[in-house]
Design a protein around this motif. Structure first.
Motif, PDB file in Angstrom:
ATOM      1  N   GLU A 291       0.820  -1.206   0.000  1.00  0.00           N
ATOM      2  CA  GLU A 291       0.000   0.000   0.000  1.00  0.00           C
ATOM      3  C   GLU A 291       0.858   1.263   0.000  1.00  0.00           C
ATOM      4  O   GLU A 291       0.584   2.220  -0.716  1.00  0.00           O
ATOM      5  N   ILE A 292       1.929   1.261   0.827  1.00  0.00           N
ATOM      6  CA  ILE A 292       2.785   2.449   0.894  1.00  0.00           C
ATOM      7  C   ILE A 292       3.486   2.679  -0.431  1.00  0.00           C
ATOM      8  O   ILE A 292       3.513   3.803  -0.956  1.00  0.00           O
ATOM      9  N   VAL A 293       4.059   1.636  -0.997  1.00  0.00           N
ATOM     10  CA  VAL A 293       4.796   1.782  -2.252  1.00  0.00           C
ATOM     11  C   VAL A 293       3.852   2.168  -3.389  1.00  0.00           C
ATOM     12  O   VAL A 293       4.178   3.027  -4.225  1.00  0.00           O
ATOM     13  N   SER A 294       2.670   1.547  -3.425  1.00  0.00           N
ATOM     14  CA  SER A 294       1.717   1.870  -4.484  1.00  0.00           C
ATOM     15  C   SER A 294       1.278   3.325  -4.396  1.00  0.00           C
ATOM     16  O   SER A 294       1.178   4.021  -5.416  1.00  0.00           O
ATOM     17  N   LEU A 295       1.036   3.822  -3.181  1.00  0.00           N
ATOM     18  CA  LEU A 295       0.636   5.213  -3.017  1.00  0.00           C
ATOM     19  C   LEU A 295       1.759   6.152  -3.432  1.00  0.00           C
ATOM     20  O   LEU A 295       1.523   7.176  -4.088  1.00  0.00           O
ATOM     21  N   ALA A 296       2.985   5.836  -3.060  1.00  0.00           N
ATOM     22  CA  ALA A 296       4.114   6.695  -3.422  1.00  0.00           C
ATOM     23  C   ALA A 296       4.332   6.719  -4.932  1.00  0.00           C
ATOM     24  O   ALA A 296       4.601   7.771  -5.518  1.00  0.00           O
ATOM     25  N   LEU A 297       4.191   5.563  -5.573  1.00  0.00           N
ATOM     26  CA  LEU A 297       4.408   5.506  -7.018  1.00  0.00           C
ATOM     27  C   LEU A 297       3.291   6.189  -7.776  1.00  0.00           C
ATOM     28  O   LEU A 297       3.514   6.741  -8.862  1.00  0.00           O
ATOM     29  N   SER A 298       2.082   6.196  -7.228  1.00  0.00           N
ATOM     30  CA  SER A 298       0.973   6.862  -7.918  1.00  0.00           C
ATOM     31  C   SER A 298       1.154   8.362  -7.954  1.00  0.00           C
ATOM     32  O   SER A 298       0.614   9.038  -8.827  1.00  0.00           O
ATOM     33  N   ASP A 299       1.931   8.928  -6.979  1.00  0.00           N
ATOM     34  CA  ASP A 299       2.196  10.363  -6.951  1.00  0.00           C
ATOM     35  C   ASP A 299       3.512  10.729  -7.599  1.00  0.00           C
ATOM     36  O   ASP A 299       3.940  11.876  -7.528  1.00  0.00           O
TER      37      ASP A 299
END
Length: 373
Positions: free
Chosen positions: A91-99
């Motif tokens: 979840e953390i990595v996916s959120l960071a990559l989406s931004d």
């Protein structure tokens, strides 16, 4: 598949399997500040997966490191499959990559015809939104006349007090200065022909019919229209407008209608006050500088101050005030839900009000001249 050894020491390595690259992560990563291995130079396309079966613990440092390594891969032709990561880390990595910024991706060029079409569509949408809002305000007025409106009379009285008496100082100052300019410059031209006695006619007709209403409209746009947009925009940002709708209260009745009616009542009064100030300044210039007697000035003003001139000036002041209220409330109700959006709505309200005032002044002037008023 070859996996990193399940040991207490943090470990990571890139492995190639079929047409995919696999990053195997194992060991204790909590408190470990080491770096992941660099992305292989051969990794230019294909799928990237993760094997974390041997991962015993992790913290935010691992998430930050993963983001730094994968940021450059989070776009085609590389495909990231984060399903192999633990749920929280995924979840953390996916959120960071989406931004992640994508400024290096070339944007398609938009042709002139397409840009013109987009501008026309935006202009048409803005016009439809304005007409829809005005229709909602008219429906709200109809509900008020039928006794079914949610407007509180106390709110109307408070808005009248805020927009009327509190606007008198700035209206008086601006009217005094502009009236001084009009009277002095007009008298300077009339003096060349020895027609100083016509100063009263020039100032009275010009100020009462045109200048006073225009000054009141511009002052209200900067002082009241901006305040309306900021107030309602802040309520939208704080979801107070949505809360009113949820409770069954019509936001148009509760927020917009009191402000529109307040300026409907205040507009002609402020216009009359501004006209009186302008005429008084004309008297100061004519009597104090150009030697016109007070009796001559008062008599000439009374002769030129006909009922059509007064009605035209008051009507224009009322129209300009209502346009200011509509533009401020429209931009406030259409504002986004951030502090920057509220500021943008405030600026747009002032600009839109002034544009509407200028257009209305042009139309009304032509109409009244055709009617020989």
């Amino acid at each position: 598949m070859v996996r990193p050894e399940s040991t207490q020491v943090a470990s990571a390595q890139w492995l190639q399997q079929d047409n995919a690259w696999v990053l195997g992560i194992g060991g204790e990563w909590r408190g470990y500040r080491g770096a992941l291995p660099d992305v292989p130079a051969a990794l230019r396309q294909g799928e990237v997966r993760f094997d974390t079966a041997a991962l015993r613990s992790w913290d935010a440092a691992l998430a930050s490191t993963l983001w730094q390594r994968l940021n450059a891969l989070a776009r085609p032709p590389v495909q990231l499959d984060l399903s192999g990561l633990p749920a929280g880390l995924r979840e953390i990595v996916s959120l960071a990559l989406s931004d992640a910024p994508t400024t290096d991706v070339p944007q398609p060029r938009v042709g002139r015809i397409a840009a013109l079409g987009a501008s026309t569509q935006a202009w048409w949408s803005e016009g439809r939104r304005s007409l829809t809002f005005m229709g909602e305000v008219l429906l709200s007025v109809g509900r008020l006349l039928r006794g079914k409106s949610g407007m509180r009379w106390g709110d109307l009285a408070w808005q009248i007090e805020q927009t009327g008496p509190r606007s008198l100082p700035i209206v008086a100052l601006v009217s005094f200065l502009v009236g001084l300019i009009v009277a002095y410059m007009g008298a300077a031209q009339l003096q060349r022909f020895g027609a100083q006695n016509y100063i009263a006619d020039l100032v009275t007709v010009g100020v009462v019919r045109e200048v006073a209403a225009l000054l009141v409209g511009i002052v209200l746009a900067g002082r009241v229209g901006a305040a309306f947009a900021a107030q309602i925009g802040s309520m939208r940002a704080n979801e107070e407008v949505d809360a009113l709708a949820t409770m069954g209260v019509n936001p148009i009745d509760f927020l917009v209608l009191p402000r529109v009616l307040a300026l409907l009542f205040v507009g002609p009064l402020l216009t009359a006050f501004a006209a009186l100030v302008g005429m008084a300044v004309g008297w100061l210039v004519a009597v104090g500088i150009y030697g016109v007697t007070s009796l001559e000035y008062v008599y000439a003003s009374a002769q030129s101050l006909t009922l059509p001139h007064v009605l035209v000036g008051l009507l224009k002041g009322t129209v300009y005030a209502v346009l200011v209220a509509l533009s401020g409330c429209l931009q406030g109700m259409s504002a986004g839900r951030s502090a920057q959006a509220v500021g943008d709505a405030t600026t747009a309200a002032v600009v839109q009000a002034i544009v509407w005032i200028v257009v209305a002044a042009s139309v009304l002037t032509v109409v009244f001249q055709r009617l020989e008023w």
